[in-house]
Design a protein around this motif. Structure first.
Motif, PDB file in Angstrom:
ATOM      1  N   THR A 294      -8.118   1.754  -4.472  1.00 14.91           N
ATOM      2  CA  THR A 294      -7.402   3.068  -3.945  1.00 14.91           C
ATOM      3  C   THR A 294      -8.970   3.894  -3.164  1.00 14.91           C
ATOM      4  OG1 THR A 294      -6.593   2.871  -6.575  1.00 14.91           O
ATOM      5  CG2 THR A 294      -7.019   5.696  -5.092  1.00 14.91           C
TER       6      THR A 294
ATOM      7  N   LEU B   2      -3.657   9.550  -1.526  1.00  9.23           N
ATOM      8  CA  LEU B   2      -4.078   9.028  -2.758  1.00  9.23           C
ATOM      9  C   LEU B   2      -3.327   7.026  -1.917  1.00  9.23           C
ATOM     10  CD1 LEU B   2      -4.987   8.281  -4.718  1.00  9.23           C
ATOM     11  CD2 LEU B   2      -3.995   8.382  -6.191  1.00  9.23           C
ATOM     12  N   HIS B   3      -4.067   6.572  -1.717  1.00  9.50           N
ATOM     13  CA  HIS B   3      -4.295   5.066  -0.655  1.00  9.50           C
ATOM     14  C   HIS B   3      -4.206   4.579  -1.822  1.00  9.50           C
ATOM     15  CE1 HIS B   3      -5.592   1.178   0.055  1.00  9.50           C
ATOM     16  NE2 HIS B   3      -5.418   1.552   1.803  1.00  9.50           N
ATOM     17  N   HIS B   4      -3.220   3.415  -2.762  1.00  9.61           N
ATOM     18  CA  HIS B   4      -3.758   2.507  -4.003  1.00  9.61           C
ATOM     19  C   HIS B   4      -2.217   1.648  -3.020  1.00  9.61           C
ATOM     20  CE1 HIS B   4      -2.326   0.518  -7.549  1.00  9.61           C
ATOM     21  NE2 HIS B   4      -3.306   0.764  -7.571  1.00  9.61           N
TER      22      HIS B   4
ATOM     23  N   ARG C 223      -8.898   7.637  -0.526  1.00  7.82           N
ATOM     24  CA  ARG C 223      -9.316   8.791  -0.749  1.00  7.82           C
ATOM     25  C   ARG C 223      -8.962   9.122   0.712  1.00  7.82           C
ATOM     26  NH1 ARG C 223     -10.033  12.005  -5.270  1.00  7.82           N
ATOM     27  NH2 ARG C 223     -11.063  10.619  -7.715  1.00  7.82           N
TER      28      ARG C 223
ATOM     29  N   ALA D 169     -12.281   5.834  -4.597  1.00  4.10           N
ATOM     30  CA  ALA D 169     -12.062   6.498  -5.154  1.00  4.10           C
ATOM     31  C   ALA D 169     -12.624   7.086  -5.951  1.00  4.10           C
ATOM     32  CB  ALA D 169     -11.223   5.535  -6.204  1.00  4.10           C
TER      33      ALA D 169
ATOM     34  N   GLU E  39      -6.782  -4.906  -6.749  1.00  2.00           N
ATOM     35  CA  GLU E  39      -5.883  -3.997  -6.379  1.00  2.00           C
ATOM     36  C   GLU E  39      -7.571  -2.954  -5.608  1.00  2.00           C
ATOM     37  OE1 GLU E  39      -4.372  -0.966  -9.581  1.00  2.00           O
ATOM     38  OE2 GLU E  39      -4.958  -2.518 -10.570  1.00  2.00           O
TER      39      GLU E  39
ATOM     40  N   THR F 129       0.871  -1.636   0.024  1.00  2.00           N
ATOM     41  CA  THR F 129      -0.284   0.000  -0.078  1.00  2.00           C
ATOM     42  C   THR F 129       1.050   0.948   0.001  1.00  2.00           C
ATOM     43  OG1 THR F 129      -1.724  -1.027   1.313  1.00  2.00           O
ATOM     44  CG2 THR F 129      -1.492   1.094   1.355  1.00  2.00           C
TER      45      THR F 129
END
Length: 149
Positions: free
Chosen positions: A71, A52-54, A73, A88, A69, A39
């Protein structure tokens, strides 16, 4: 020191890269799976005050590995120890307040309820445990995060 590690600035704490290991247990069927990956909490392009968390890696269910995956915020909350977590697409997910190093969050999803417990263990380790209960799901998702340097 207690078992939780208080966080003064949640976005500064989360910023950077983390190794992730998540176990998923279906309490109704006994099935189990695991996600392993990374992450990254990086700058949010449209709002540099947020993150932004990916998350990306491999999710294995019933012995079958698949790429996975997601995503999210993380936007600043009313105090530095808090954040407004969103999907996201900008829909609200949950609030987060790590002032004490521990926080409980709820997210209703259709008829199911997601209840998350966030615990900060130290400067480089934190955990989430989501209990999902309702007519469609009966799950426990436990995720351990370890900072990469």
């Amino acid at each position: 020191m207690g078992e939780f590690w208080p966080v003064r600035d949640v976005l500064a704490y989360l910023s950077g890269s983390w190794r992730v290991r998540r176990t998923v247990r279906d309490l109704a069927t006994g099935a189990a799976g695991e996600f392993t990956g990374t992450t990254v909490f990086g700058p949010l392009p449209e709002d540099p005050s947020g993150l932004l968390h990916h998350e990306s890696g491999t999710f294995t269910w019933a012995g079958v590995p698949r790429p996975a995956e997601r995503t999210l915020r993380f936007l600043p909350g009313p105090t530095p120890a808090t954040a407004d977590v969103r999907f996201a697409d900008g829909r609200p997910f949950h609030d987060l307040d790590l002032t004490s190093g521990r926080y409980l969050a709820d997210h209703p999803c259709s008829a199911d309820l997601y209840r998350g417990e966030f615990t900060v263990l130290d400067a480089d380790h934190w955990r989430t445990v989501w209990r999902v209960a309702g007519p469609a799901k009966d799950l426990v998702l436990t995720t351990d995060y370890a900072r990469t340097r």
